[in-house]
Design an enzyme around this catalytic site. Sequence first.
Site, PDB file in Angstrom:
ATOM      1  N   LYS A  12     -27.355 -14.215 -22.445  1.00 48.78           N
ATOM      2  CA  LYS A  12     -26.113 -13.478 -23.467  1.00 48.78           C
ATOM      3  C   LYS A  12     -26.017 -12.424 -23.832  1.00 48.78           C
ATOM      4  CE  LYS A  12     -29.595 -11.668 -26.742  1.00 48.78           C
ATOM      5  NZ  LYS A  12     -29.331 -10.578 -26.847  1.00 48.78           N
ATOM      6  N   ASP A 142     -33.173 -16.101 -31.744  1.00 48.39           N
ATOM      7  CA  ASP A 142     -32.084 -16.032 -30.452  1.00 48.39           C
ATOM      8  C   ASP A 142     -31.734 -17.733 -30.146  1.00 48.39           C
ATOM      9  OD1 ASP A 142     -31.189 -13.318 -30.461  1.00 48.39           O
ATOM     10  OD2 ASP A 142     -32.254 -13.138 -28.192  1.00 48.39           O
TER      11      ASP A 142
END
Length: 297
Positions: A12, A142
């Site tokens: 990401k 996350d």
Amino acid sequence: MRSLHHCPAPAKLNLFLHVVGRRADGYHLLQSVFQLIDRSDTLHFDLRDDERIVRTNEVPGVPEEQDLIVRALRLLQAQYRRRHGRLPPGIEVTVEKILPMGGGLGGGSSDAATALMAANHLWQAGLTQQELMDVGLPLGADIPFFLFGQAAFVEGVGEALQPVPGPDCWYVVVEPGVSVPTPAIFSAPDLTRDTRPVTIADFSSSLAVSGRQLSFGKNDLQDVAERLFPPVAEAVAWLGSYGEARMTGSGACVFCAFSGERDADQVLAQVPGKWKAWKAQSLGSHPMKSLLQINEL
């Protein structure tokens, strides 16, 4: 089904990252947009005849007992036992690791999320997406994002997620050759912790991907990382000559957005040899979603 191979664990990018406050327990309150990209670790899973969770290969710098993959699978295994009254079969995991540690790309968390999705499928555990996110959250803020599986506007300590349309573009990502420990950034006395909160509407209306520009907000952690780790500052300065360069996460990787692959290739060809660099395209959804649907047909 006793195996699931070639499972992607994508990276990401933080398109922006603001620190808007700090809780009484010391955790920082964040706002960010997380964007999936098509640069991935690859994991392979095989069921065992016993109940052990085993990583079959070495991952430099990550002992098996500390690996988020192993820890996440053990939590899911315990959840399975609470729901079904018995333990599921053990799993062997082989990890093809290409995402750097300490790079701000979420590699370890993404690996754990892919492991949870794969095991939920192989074990036919029946957990929903939200239940898997609840399993992963204690291991890292996350992990729920990767289970969420699409671009997200992120708040809180990283656990509050809302879908948001991400830009359709290409990125050049530079690895400056240093691993940045997250605690060193968040504990720095000069870290900005009072950025004005924004909204999804602010992001959506202001996001511009035009030519070689991506601009909204900033990364509040970047100034601290540049001061503590000069190679980060050097990479930002170099890549910034081609567009708006920004650090992702708490570092160390630096990225710049481009509207087309050709533009990205032109910049990639100029990257100094001392750095590892690569290109990646934004992803609309997590590739494990389509992989698992194929295996269910």
